[in-house]
Design a protein around this motif. Structure first.
Motif, PDB file in Angstrom:
ATOM      1  N   LEU A 268      16.966  15.286  32.050  1.00 30.50           N
ATOM      2  CA  LEU A 268      16.991  13.896  31.546  1.00 30.50           C
ATOM      3  C   LEU A 268      18.329  13.734  30.698  1.00 30.50           C
ATOM      4  CD1 LEU A 268      15.626  11.358  31.467  1.00 30.50           C
ATOM      5  CD2 LEU A 268      13.910  12.130  29.767  1.00 30.50           C
ATOM      6  N   PHE A 269      18.373  14.562  29.478  1.00 29.55           N
ATOM      7  CA  PHE A 269      19.671  14.406  28.907  1.00 29.55           C
ATOM      8  C   PHE A 269      20.867  14.479  29.446  1.00 29.55           C
ATOM      9  CE2 PHE A 269      22.782  16.146  25.781  1.00 29.55           C
ATOM     10  CZ  PHE A 269      22.889  15.066  24.981  1.00 29.55           C
ATOM     11  N   ALA A 270      20.990  15.074  30.715  1.00 25.42           N
ATOM     12  CA  ALA A 270      22.265  15.177  31.423  1.00 25.42           C
ATOM     13  C   ALA A 270      22.241  13.866  32.146  1.00 25.42           C
ATOM     14  CB  ALA A 270      22.258  16.190  32.516  1.00 25.42           C
ATOM     15  N   GLY A 271      21.369  13.262  32.562  1.00 28.25           N
ATOM     16  CA  GLY A 271      21.478  11.877  33.033  1.00 28.25           C
ATOM     17  C   GLY A 271      21.796  11.011  32.236  1.00 28.25           C
TER      18      GLY A 271
ATOM     19  N   ARG B  46      22.080  -2.199  35.883  1.00 23.61           N
ATOM     20  CA  ARG B  46      21.083  -1.607  37.114  1.00 23.61           C
ATOM     21  C   ARG B  46      21.511   0.028  37.540  1.00 23.61           C
ATOM     22  NH1 ARG B  46      16.759  -2.867  38.942  1.00 23.61           N
ATOM     23  NH2 ARG B  46      17.454  -4.971  38.847  1.00 23.61           N
ATOM     24  N   TYR B  47      22.769   0.252  37.237  1.00 25.13           N
ATOM     25  CA  TYR B  47      23.134   1.653  37.708  1.00 25.13           C
ATOM     26  C   TYR B  47      22.739   2.733  36.560  1.00 25.13           C
ATOM     27  CZ  TYR B  47      26.933  -0.221  40.731  1.00 25.13           C
ATOM     28  OH  TYR B  47      27.630  -1.011  41.749  1.00 25.13           O
ATOM     29  N   PHE B  48      22.749   2.011  35.249  1.00 25.71           N
ATOM     30  CA  PHE B  48      22.099   2.754  33.970  1.00 25.71           C
ATOM     31  C   PHE B  48      20.573   3.182  34.271  1.00 25.71           C
ATOM     32  CE2 PHE B  48      20.520   3.438  29.888  1.00 25.71           C
ATOM     33  CZ  PHE B  48      21.618   4.295  29.294  1.00 25.71           C
ATOM     34  N   GLN B  49      19.939   2.129  34.783  1.00 24.72           N
ATOM     35  CA  GLN B  49      18.483   2.309  35.032  1.00 24.72           C
ATOM     36  C   GLN B  49      18.269   3.262  36.207  1.00 24.72           C
ATOM     37  OE1 GLN B  49      16.991  -1.653  35.553  1.00 24.72           O
ATOM     38  NE2 GLN B  49      17.081  -2.065  33.495  1.00 24.72           N
TER      39      GLN B  49
ATOM     40  N   LEU C  96      16.319   6.951  35.809  1.00 22.23           N
ATOM     41  CA  LEU C  96      15.045   7.187  36.548  1.00 22.23           C
ATOM     42  C   LEU C  96      15.151   8.022  37.791  1.00 22.23           C
ATOM     43  CD1 LEU C  96      12.293   5.994  37.408  1.00 22.23           C
ATOM     44  CD2 LEU C  96      13.030   4.739  39.121  1.00 22.23           C
ATOM     45  N   ALA C  97      16.285   8.374  38.344  1.00 19.82           N
ATOM     46  CA  ALA C  97      16.520   9.287  39.194  1.00 19.82           C
ATOM     47  C   ALA C  97      16.493  10.752  38.446  1.00 19.82           C
ATOM     48  CB  ALA C  97      18.061   9.301  40.196  1.00 19.82           C
ATOM     49  N   PHE C  98      17.150  10.884  37.429  1.00 20.94           N
ATOM     50  CA  PHE C  98      17.264  12.107  36.532  1.00 20.94           C
ATOM     51  C   PHE C  98      15.981  12.186  35.941  1.00 20.94           C
ATOM     52  CE2 PHE C  98      21.718  12.155  37.283  1.00 20.94           C
ATOM     53  CZ  PHE C  98      22.130  13.346  37.182  1.00 20.94           C
TER      54      PHE C  98
ATOM     55  N   VAL D 271      13.010  11.633  37.293  1.00 28.79           N
ATOM     56  CA  VAL D 271      12.001  12.184  38.464  1.00 28.79           C
ATOM     57  C   VAL D 271      12.487  13.598  38.648  1.00 28.79           C
ATOM     58  CG1 VAL D 271      11.619  11.719  41.051  1.00 28.79           C
ATOM     59  CG2 VAL D 271      11.645  10.056  39.175  1.00 28.79           C
ATOM     60  N   ALA D 272      13.790  13.879  38.639  1.00 28.34           N
ATOM     61  CA  ALA D 272      14.241  15.164  39.244  1.00 28.34           C
ATOM     62  C   ALA D 272      13.936  16.246  37.904  1.00 28.34           C
ATOM     63  CB  ALA D 272      15.924  15.216  39.279  1.00 28.34           C
ATOM     64  N   GLY D 273      13.979  15.742  36.953  1.00 25.85           N
ATOM     65  CA  GLY D 273      13.892  16.586  35.648  1.00 25.85           C
ATOM     66  C   GLY D 273      12.161  16.942  35.759  1.00 25.85           C
ATOM     67  N   PHE D 274      11.519  15.888  36.072  1.00 23.59           N
ATOM     68  CA  PHE D 274       9.895  15.983  36.058  1.00 23.59           C
ATOM     69  C   PHE D 274       9.628  16.993  36.936  1.00 23.59           C
ATOM     70  CE2 PHE D 274       5.620  15.227  37.787  1.00 23.59           C
ATOM     71  CZ  PHE D 274       5.009  15.193  36.438  1.00 23.59           C
ATOM     72  N   GLY D 275      10.137  17.086  38.192  1.00 22.77           N
ATOM     73  CA  GLY D 275      10.199  18.024  39.381  1.00 22.77           C
ATOM     74  C   GLY D 275      10.505  19.255  39.109  1.00 22.77           C
ATOM     75  N   CYS D 276      11.606  19.348  38.392  1.00 24.33           N
ATOM     76  CA  CYS D 276      11.859  20.796  38.029  1.00 24.33           C
ATOM     77  C   CYS D 276      11.021  21.623  37.024  1.00 24.33           C
ATOM     78  CB  CYS D 276      13.544  20.686  37.648  1.00 24.33           C
ATOM     79  SG  CYS D 276      14.237  22.201  37.126  1.00 24.33           S
ATOM     80  N   GLY D 277      10.810  20.593  36.005  1.00 25.91           N
ATOM     81  CA  GLY D 277      10.121  21.023  34.935  1.00 25.91           C
ATOM     82  C   GLY D 277       8.517  21.401  35.418  1.00 25.91           C
ATOM     83  N   TYR D 278       8.117  20.469  36.385  1.00 25.72           N
ATOM     84  CA  TYR D 278       6.786  21.050  36.774  1.00 25.72           C
ATOM     85  C   TYR D 278       6.725  22.443  37.837  1.00 25.72           C
ATOM     86  CZ  TYR D 278       2.306  20.234  39.153  1.00 25.72           C
ATOM     87  OH  TYR D 278       1.107  20.295  39.737  1.00 25.72           O
ATOM     88  N   VAL D 279       7.855  22.449  38.373  1.00 27.12           N
ATOM     89  CA  VAL D 279       7.794  23.702  39.358  1.00 27.12           C
ATOM     90  C   VAL D 279       8.162  24.861  38.343  1.00 27.12           C
ATOM     91  CG1 VAL D 279       9.211  24.877  40.997  1.00 27.12           C
ATOM     92  CG2 VAL D 279       8.552  22.628  41.391  1.00 27.12           C
ATOM     93  N   THR D 280       8.874  24.926  37.264  1.00 27.41           N
ATOM     94  CA  THR D 280       9.343  26.073  36.738  1.00 27.41           C
ATOM     95  C   THR D 280       8.537  25.977  35.310  1.00 27.41           C
ATOM     96  OG1 THR D 280      10.810  24.441  35.192  1.00 27.41           O
ATOM     97  CG2 THR D 280      11.920  25.859  37.093  1.00 27.41           C
ATOM     98  N   GLN D 281       7.539  25.131  35.172  1.00 29.60           N
ATOM     99  CA  GLN D 281       6.661  25.166  34.007  1.00 29.60           C
ATOM    100  C   GLN D 281       7.467  25.278  32.628  1.00 29.60           C
ATOM    101  OE1 GLN D 281       3.274  24.721  34.112  1.00 29.60           O
ATOM    102  NE2 GLN D 281       3.815  23.864  36.037  1.00 29.60           N
TER     103      GLN D 281
END
Length: 136
Positions: free
Chosen positions: A79-82, A49-52, A56-58, A60-70
């Motif tokens: 995601l790799f850090a997660g 459960r913790y792994f999932q 998932l949190a990383f 979502v955060a990675g997608f948001g950061c990638g979207y903002v910075t393009q």
């Protein structure tokens, strides 16, 4: 050399691994042998459960950061850090994953086993939801 190759082909992977481990194990120091390598069932459930959740949190955060910075690379780095963090937290059998050990029932003698099997096989008309308790 050819005989040795044929001999190894006759062994399956499990037997070969067992032979190698039997050879290596006497040379492993006691400090390494004493490291606990198990996790109870509840610990496995929590680790999964913790792994999932971490992945998932990383993601979502990675997608948001990638979207903002393009930059797609920012998404992948986060995601790799997660993956690394969740692997460190969940793949090792930390003591928090060994808090509820499985309570094993005591072993029965062979006489009790044969009589218990004979009595349970004779009573096949029980409903599926009910299990018959064997008395010692």
């Amino acid at each position: 050399p050819k005989l040795h190759k044929v001999h190894l082909q006759q062994w399956d992977q499990h037997n070969l691994t067992g032979i190698i481990m039997d050879y290596i194990l006497p040379y492993v120091p006691e400090s390494i042998k004493s490291i606990p390598t198990h996790m109870d069932f509840d610990g496995q459930k929590r680790a999964e459960r913790y792994f999932q959740i971490i992945i998932l949190a990383f993601a979502v955060a990675g997608f948001g950061c990638g979207y903002v910075t393009q930059f797609f690379s920012h998404t992948l780095y986060i995601l790799f850090a997660g993956v690394i963090i969740s692997s460190l937290l969940t793949l090792f059998p930390w003591s928090t994953y060994r808090k509820m050990p499985l309570a094993w029932q005591p072993a029965r003698s062979s006489d009790n086993k044969s009589s218990a099997l004979a009595s349970s096989s004779g009573n096949q008309t029980q409903s599926k939801g009910k299990k018959k308790k064997l008395k010692d």
